[in-house]
Each structure stands twice: as C-alpha cells, then as structure tokens.
Design a protein around this motif. Structure first.
Motif, PDB file in Angstrom:
ATOM      1  N   HIS A 367     -12.859 -11.242   5.368  1.00  0.00           N
ATOM      2  CA  HIS A 367     -11.599 -10.722   4.840  1.00  0.00           C
ATOM      3  C   HIS A 367     -10.920  -9.843   5.888  1.00  0.00           C
ATOM      4  CE1 HIS A 367     -12.813 -12.144   0.856  1.00  0.00           C
ATOM      5  NE2 HIS A 367     -13.997 -11.588   1.083  1.00  0.00           N
ATOM      6  N   PRO A 368     -10.497 -10.436   7.008  1.00  0.00           N
ATOM      7  CA  PRO A 368      -9.915  -9.632   8.091  1.00  0.00           C
ATOM      8  C   PRO A 368      -8.633  -8.905   7.695  1.00  0.00           C
ATOM      9  CG  PRO A 368      -9.578 -11.979   8.471  1.00  0.00           C
ATOM     10  CD  PRO A 368     -10.532 -11.871   7.329  1.00  0.00           C
ATOM     11  N   LEU A 369      -7.837  -9.519   6.824  1.00  0.00           N
ATOM     12  CA  LEU A 369      -6.576  -8.892   6.442  1.00  0.00           C
ATOM     13  C   LEU A 369      -6.815  -7.596   5.670  1.00  0.00           C
ATOM     14  CD1 LEU A 369      -3.646  -9.489   6.932  1.00  0.00           C
ATOM     15  CD2 LEU A 369      -3.546 -10.716   4.751  1.00  0.00           C
ATOM     16  N   VAL A 370      -7.869  -7.569   4.858  1.00  0.00           N
ATOM     17  CA  VAL A 370      -8.231  -6.345   4.146  1.00  0.00           C
ATOM     18  C   VAL A 370      -8.598  -5.248   5.157  1.00  0.00           C
ATOM     19  CG1 VAL A 370      -9.873  -5.279   2.559  1.00  0.00           C
ATOM     20  CG2 VAL A 370      -9.009  -7.572   2.091  1.00  0.00           C
ATOM     21  N   GLY A 371      -9.397  -5.626   6.164  1.00  0.00           N
ATOM     22  CA  GLY A 371      -9.858  -4.658   7.151  1.00  0.00           C
ATOM     23  C   GLY A 371      -8.727  -4.062   7.953  1.00  0.00           C
ATOM     24  N   TRP A 372      -7.853  -4.904   8.478  1.00  0.00           N
ATOM     25  CA  TRP A 372      -6.769  -4.379   9.319  1.00  0.00           C
ATOM     26  C   TRP A 372      -5.725  -3.643   8.492  1.00  0.00           C
ATOM     27  CZ3 TRP A 372      -8.861  -3.881  13.557  1.00  0.00           C
ATOM     28  CH2 TRP A 372      -9.634  -4.876  14.154  1.00  0.00           C
ATOM     29  N   SER A 373      -5.528  -4.056   7.264  1.00  0.00           N
ATOM     30  CA  SER A 373      -4.614  -3.314   6.386  1.00  0.00           C
ATOM     31  C   SER A 373      -5.157  -1.918   6.105  1.00  0.00           C
ATOM     32  CB  SER A 373      -4.415  -4.066   5.059  1.00  0.00           C
ATOM     33  OG  SER A 373      -3.800  -5.309   5.265  1.00  0.00           O
ATOM     34  N   PHE A 374      -6.468  -1.836   5.903  1.00  0.00           N
ATOM     35  CA  PHE A 374      -7.079  -0.524   5.667  1.00  0.00           C
ATOM     36  C   PHE A 374      -6.956   0.363   6.903  1.00  0.00           C
ATOM     37  CE2 PHE A 374     -10.606   2.497   5.323  1.00  0.00           C
ATOM     38  CZ  PHE A 374     -10.375   2.999   4.054  1.00  0.00           C
ATOM     39  N   LEU A 375      -7.087  -0.213   8.090  1.00  0.00           N
ATOM     40  CA  LEU A 375      -6.932   0.568   9.315  1.00  0.00           C
ATOM     41  C   LEU A 375      -5.520   1.140   9.418  1.00  0.00           C
ATOM     42  CD1 LEU A 375      -7.930   1.562  12.057  1.00  0.00           C
ATOM     43  CD2 LEU A 375      -7.223  -0.644  13.029  1.00  0.00           C
ATOM     44  N   VAL A 376      -4.520   0.316   9.110  1.00  0.00           N
ATOM     45  CA  VAL A 376      -3.134   0.795   9.136  1.00  0.00           C
ATOM     46  C   VAL A 376      -2.950   1.943   8.152  1.00  0.00           C
ATOM     47  CG1 VAL A 376      -0.737   0.169   8.605  1.00  0.00           C
ATOM     48  CG2 VAL A 376      -2.172  -1.394   9.936  1.00  0.00           C
ATOM     49  N   ALA A 377      -3.536   1.802   6.961  1.00  0.00           N
ATOM     50  CA  ALA A 377      -3.439   2.860   5.949  1.00  0.00           C
ATOM     51  C   ALA A 377      -4.102   4.146   6.433  1.00  0.00           C
ATOM     52  CB  ALA A 377      -4.072   2.389   4.634  1.00  0.00           C
ATOM     53  N   CYS A 378      -5.240   4.017   7.108  1.00  0.00           N
ATOM     54  CA  CYS A 378      -5.946   5.201   7.642  1.00  0.00           C
ATOM     55  C   CYS A 378      -5.096   5.926   8.666  1.00  0.00           C
ATOM     56  CB  CYS A 378      -7.270   4.776   8.276  1.00  0.00           C
ATOM     57  SG  CYS A 378      -8.495   4.140   7.122  1.00  0.00           S
ATOM     58  N   LEU A 379      -4.473   5.184   9.563  1.00  0.00           N
ATOM     59  CA  LEU A 379      -3.652   5.791  10.603  1.00  0.00           C
ATOM     60  C   LEU A 379      -2.430   6.480  10.012  1.00  0.00           C
ATOM     61  CD1 LEU A 379      -3.807   2.974  13.323  1.00  0.00           C
ATOM     62  CD2 LEU A 379      -5.166   5.078  13.196  1.00  0.00           C
ATOM     63  N   SER A 380      -1.849   5.859   9.007  1.00  0.00           N
ATOM     64  CA  SER A 380      -0.681   6.460   8.353  1.00  0.00           C
ATOM     65  C   SER A 380      -1.070   7.722   7.608  1.00  0.00           C
ATOM     66  CB  SER A 380      -0.042   5.450   7.398  1.00  0.00           C
ATOM     67  OG  SER A 380       1.112   5.990   6.788  1.00  0.00           O
ATOM     68  N   LEU A 381      -2.207   7.687   6.910  1.00  0.00           N
ATOM     69  CA  LEU A 381      -2.677   8.856   6.167  1.00  0.00           C
ATOM     70  C   LEU A 381      -2.910  10.041   7.100  1.00  0.00           C
ATOM     71  CD1 LEU A 381      -3.821  10.130   3.520  1.00  0.00           C
ATOM     72  CD2 LEU A 381      -6.064   9.257   4.230  1.00  0.00           C
ATOM     73  N   ALA A 382      -3.494   9.779   8.243  1.00  0.00           N
ATOM     74  CA  ALA A 382      -3.830  10.861   9.173  1.00  0.00           C
ATOM     75  C   ALA A 382      -2.628  11.383   9.946  1.00  0.00           C
ATOM     76  CB  ALA A 382      -4.904  10.378  10.149  1.00  0.00           C
ATOM     77  N   LEU A 459       6.343  -0.150   3.531  1.00  0.00           N
ATOM     78  CA  LEU A 459       7.302   0.921   3.261  1.00  0.00           C
ATOM     79  C   LEU A 459       6.967   2.186   4.057  1.00  0.00           C
ATOM     80  CD1 LEU A 459       7.817   0.513  -0.600  1.00  0.00           C
ATOM     81  CD2 LEU A 459       9.412  -0.088   1.230  1.00  0.00           C
ATOM     82  N   THR A 460       5.665   2.503   4.187  1.00  0.00           N
ATOM     83  CA  THR A 460       5.297   3.674   4.999  1.00  0.00           C
ATOM     84  C   THR A 460       5.651   3.443   6.469  1.00  0.00           C
ATOM     85  OG1 THR A 460       3.018   2.907   5.381  1.00  0.00           O
ATOM     86  CG2 THR A 460       3.407   4.264   3.448  1.00  0.00           C
ATOM     87  N   PHE A 461       5.510   2.192   6.924  1.00  0.00           N
ATOM     88  CA  PHE A 461       5.892   1.857   8.299  1.00  0.00           C
ATOM     89  C   PHE A 461       7.395   2.008   8.484  1.00  0.00           C
ATOM     90  CE2 PHE A 461       7.155  -1.287  11.532  1.00  0.00           C
ATOM     91  CZ  PHE A 461       6.423  -0.825  12.610  1.00  0.00           C
ATOM     92  N   ILE A 462       8.166   1.549   7.495  1.00  0.00           N
ATOM     93  CA  ILE A 462       9.625   1.675   7.551  1.00  0.00           C
ATOM     94  C   ILE A 462      10.037   3.146   7.537  1.00  0.00           C
ATOM     95  CG2 ILE A 462      11.772   1.239   6.298  1.00  0.00           C
ATOM     96  CD1 ILE A 462      10.663  -1.192   7.755  1.00  0.00           C
ATOM     97  N   MET A 463       9.336   3.959   6.714  1.00  0.00           N
ATOM     98  CA  MET A 463       9.628   5.396   6.679  1.00  0.00           C
ATOM     99  C   MET A 463       9.391   6.048   8.036  1.00  0.00           C
ATOM    100  SD  MET A 463       8.253   6.975   3.072  1.00  0.00           S
ATOM    101  CE  MET A 463       8.638   8.655   3.623  1.00  0.00           C
ATOM    102  N   GLY A 464       8.447   5.508   8.802  1.00  0.00           N
ATOM    103  CA  GLY A 464       8.174   6.058  10.119  1.00  0.00           C
ATOM    104  C   GLY A 464       9.116   5.529  11.175  1.00  0.00           C
TER     105      GLY A 464
END
Length: 494
Positions: A367-382, A459-464
């Motif tokens: 499930h690579p898409l789950v993994g990379w999506s989670f990484l993006v979420a981690c970077l945005s959160l931090a 949406l978080t990417f667009i906000m950035g």
C-alpha cells in the motif's frame, strides 16, 4: 449579501439530520442524501465566507428582534472560515464512512448524529450570544454522546462514562458563568458585552468571571490540566468518529476562547493572557510527552491533538497581530491535518487489524499510496515548508518574539520537533519496516478509504503553496479580533 445566507449552514444540517432519522434502515439512500447535503453546506459556507470578506461583519437578527434583546447570528471572517472548514471536514469524513463504518453502526443513527453534531458546531461558530453558544454546545455534546458509544464496545462504554461526566460538569460551570456574567453586566450579547466591559474597564469581578469561562472552554478545548478526559475518549470510537472529534470538537472550545479573550475580556492581559501563555506551554509539553511515550497509533495522534491546542492558545496569549494571525492560520490548518491523519491511521488499522505500531510494519510494499500520504501528513503537521503548518508556526513564533515570550517560543520549537519525531516513528516502524503484520497475506482493498484523506492533504498543500489566497480572509479575521469596535458596530448598528 443574501439575507438568509448566514442561517443556511445551520438549517441544512439540522433538517438533513431530521430526514435521516426516518430512513435509517435504507443505508444507501442515507449515504446519498448525506453526501448531497454535505456538498450543499460546503457551497453555502464558501459563499458566506466570500461575502463576509467583501462586505464585512454580517449580523442577522432572528425574528426581527434587535440586539441585545433578540437572538443574533454573526458572521465575521473567523467564524465564516471555521464554518467552511467544518463543512469540508464533515463531508470528507462522510466519504470515508462509506467504507470506514460498518452497516450495523450505520443503522444506529450514525448519519443523523453526524449532522446534529455539525448543526451544533456551526451554530456555536455563528451565534452572537453567549447563552445560545451554550445551547449549541449542548446540541453537539448530545450528538457526540451517541457517536462515542456507537457500536457499544467495552472500551467505548467505559470511556463514554468519563466523557459524559466531564461534559456535564463543564456544562454546569458554563451555566454558572453565564448567570454571574448576566448579573454583573445585564446582557449576554457578545457585542454588547464587549461594549459594557470596555466602559467599566473590566474590574476584578469580571476578571474572575473570565477565569470561570476559561475553565469551561479550557475543559472543552483540552487545555492543561483539563485535558485528562480526551486521550481515552478520542481513542475509543472508530477512526472516522475520532477524526470528526479531533477536527471539530476541541476547535469549538478554542473558538470560544478566541472570541471571549479578544473581544470581551481583553482589558487585563497581564492577568488573563499571561495565564493563557502558561497554560499553553504546559499543554504543549504534556501533549508531546504523551505523543512520544505511546506506541498505539491513535493515542499518539490524540496527544498530538493536545499539543496542537497548546500552539493555538499560545498565539492568542501573544495578543498581537502576528500571534492572532498565526493562531487563526494554525487553527484552520489543524482542523484539516488532524482529520486527515486520523483517517489515514483508520485506513492503516483496517489493513493491519491492529493499532499497535509494534504489531504491524511494511505497509509500503502493498500500500505505497497510504505510506507516502502519511509522510506528507507528518511533514505538514510538523510545519515543514511548503505545507500549511509552516506558515502558522512561523507567525506564532513571530508573535511570541514581538510579545517578549522568548522561553515559550523555545518550548514551541522543541515541541514541534518532538511532534515530528512522534509521527515519523509511526512512518518508519509501520510504513517502512519489514513486512510483518497478521493480515500480510490478505488482499485488503483500500478503495474509498484513502481518497478522502488525500482531499484534506491537498487542501493543506494549497494552504501552504497558495497562502496568498487565504491570507486576506485571515488578515480580516485578525483585524476584527484586535479591533472589537468593528464587531460591535456590525451587530449593534449604532
């Protein structure tokens, strides 16, 4: 502005919930109506936010009764943005629920409860009256009582007892605070309160009442030391319900603190806002300690919710343009990213059948898409640029320096690093580790589970990347919060 536009984000969810009560056995029809209604609320909320930016603070008097005697709904840029982001989070969670909630739970009023919850949250954001804020708080709490017990597992029932008890106590304090405030000021309309408190200069009795409201809203927002109910309560229900709670419920308490301590009780900042700063720092510290200490996926994220509350309250305590701007920006970012993270973790739990990071690893292979999506979420959160979390924290730090809160800024930066560590630990252990989980040989379909969270991440990417598009709205919200006369004039029309 369309005359009734401000009331539609409340009426649409309410009547949708009533309709769904009568068709709960037809799950497919329920889902179709829920999605259509969710899209309608997003559209109406977007129009409301745009009109408020163009025309300024808007007040609507229910029944034609003039404030402060009648009930007023008030939309400024802060409340309009929160209504819009609430509608987006609810719609995305509804999309996730098609796969993320089993049919048995669905038939036990899941969709009606979600829409009643939405009614309460949006009503709390739009009301211009303290007492009606209490009413809408009770609406969302009653809905959350049903959602937290949905499914009736042992953990849910255990945690629901604590959750209900804490909120009953909080509501009792809320009523006492309202009664005391009315006995001193003779009004509960927020604009009228601001005017009257400014006239008398916030004497000691009003400062005491302000602290009573801080206890009430601090308990709902999960500020230290009143956060103890949140970790167990939020980790007990299914992930989609936790995503709703994390994205919305604590934000209502934060919004109330925003409104009360920037428009009404702002005359003694050396007392009230200094207290907010101390509580914010302690909330950050406790949040990151819990996030680093636990190995349960949901518990890690729940404590990150607590830390996020500390960041936002810190911005309010700075009480300057940069601090309020950063707190508003981070509040909107936090609504999206926390919901996205819980939905992603929900998908991971469905795949692995466990919430322990020690019992599952190697999702990246199947499930690579789950993994990379989670990484993006981690970077945005931090708060790693160019994601939205970066700009919120940048302005929080700037506001802290301008207010001379140097020690608190250092704690904020260290807490951000520990937050990144806590979620990256999940990424390295569960996503990148050697393939080792109980259902590794099963082909688990994630169709419908991943795309809702990807909407929020986009949406978080667009906000950035496109921050200049939302900056005018947040700047307008900041101006209104720091200049209460704009709010007063729009509501009282004097």
């Amino acid at each position: 502005m369309m005359t009734n536009l401000i009331i539609l984000p409340i009426l649409i969810p309410f009547f949708t919930a009533v309709i769904l009560l009568f068709i709960r056995k037809s799950v497919t029809v329920e889902r179709i109506i829920s999605i259509i209604a969710g899209i309608a609320v997003v559209i109406v909320s977007g129009l409301l936010a745009y009109d408020v930016l163009q025309n300024g603070v808007y007040s609507y008097n229910l029944g034609g009764w003039v404030p402060p005697f009648g009930i007023a709904l008030v939309a400024d840029s802060l409340s309009a943005l929160l209504v819009l982001f609430t509608s987006i989070v609810v719609l995305v969670c509804l999309l996730f629920s098609i796969r993320g909630i089993d049919e048995i739970r669905t038939k036990f009023y899941f969709y009606p409860l979600v829409y009643f919850l939405m009614t309460g949250v949006i009503g709390a954001f739009l009301t211009g009256d303290i007492f009606n804020m209490f009413v809408f708080f009770e609406v969302l709490l009653m809905s959350s009582y049903g959602l937290i017990t949905l499914g009736g597992s042992k953990a849910q029932l255990r945690e629901s007892i604590k959750y209900v008890l804490i909120n009953v106590i909080s509501s009792a304090f809320f009523v006492m605070a309202i009664a005391l405030l009315y006995s001193v000021t003779g009004t509960l309309n927020i604009a009228d309160l601001s005017s009257r408190v400014a006239e008398v200069g916030q004497p000691g009795i009003l400062t005491v009442i302000a602290f009573l409201f801080l206890i009430v809203f601090g308990m709902k927002a999960a500020i230290f030391p009143l956060f103890f109910w949140l970790p167990g309560s939020y980790a007990a229900p299914p992930p989609v319900i936790t995503a709703l709670f994390a994205g919305l419920l604590t934000k209502v308490g934060i919004y109330a603190i925003f409104r009360i301590f920037t428009i009404v009780f702002y005359h003694e900042p050396q007392i009230t806002h200094l207290t907010l700063e101390v509580l914010a720092v302690l909330t950050m510290i406790v949040g990151v300690i819990g996030a680093v200490a636990y190995t349960d996926l949901q518990k890690v994220l729940v404590y990150n919710v607590v830390a996020g509350v500390g960041f936002i309250i810190f911005g309010i305590s700075s009480f300057n343009e940069a601090g309020i701007f950063g707190a508003t920006f981070y509040l909107l970012h936090d609504m999206l990213i926390k919901a996205a993270l819980f939905l992603l973790v929900g998908a991971m739990i469905i795949i692995t059948k466990t919430s322990s990071m020690h019992k599952a690893s190697g999702l990246i292979k199947k499930h690579p898409l789950v993994g990379w999506s989670f990484l993006v979420a981690c970077l945005s959160l931090a708060g790693v640029p160019p994601f939205s979390g970066f700009f919120g924290k940048l302005f929080l730090i700037q506001g802290g320096f301008e207010a001379g809160q140097y020690f608190s800024v250092i704690i904020l930066i260290l807490a951000s690093l520990l937050i990144l560590y806590s979620v990256m630990r999940i990424f390295f252990n569960v996503i990148l580790g050697e393939e080792n989980y109980e259902t590794m040989n099963e082909k688990v379909s994630i169709k419908g589970l991943l795309y809702p969270s990807m909407i929020l991440l986009f949406l978080t990417f667009i906000m950035g990347m496109g921050a200049e598009a939302i900056v005018p709205y947040i700047s307008d919200a900041t101006e209104t919060l720091l200049n209460p006369e704009l709010y007063i004039e729009a509501v009282l029309k004097e």
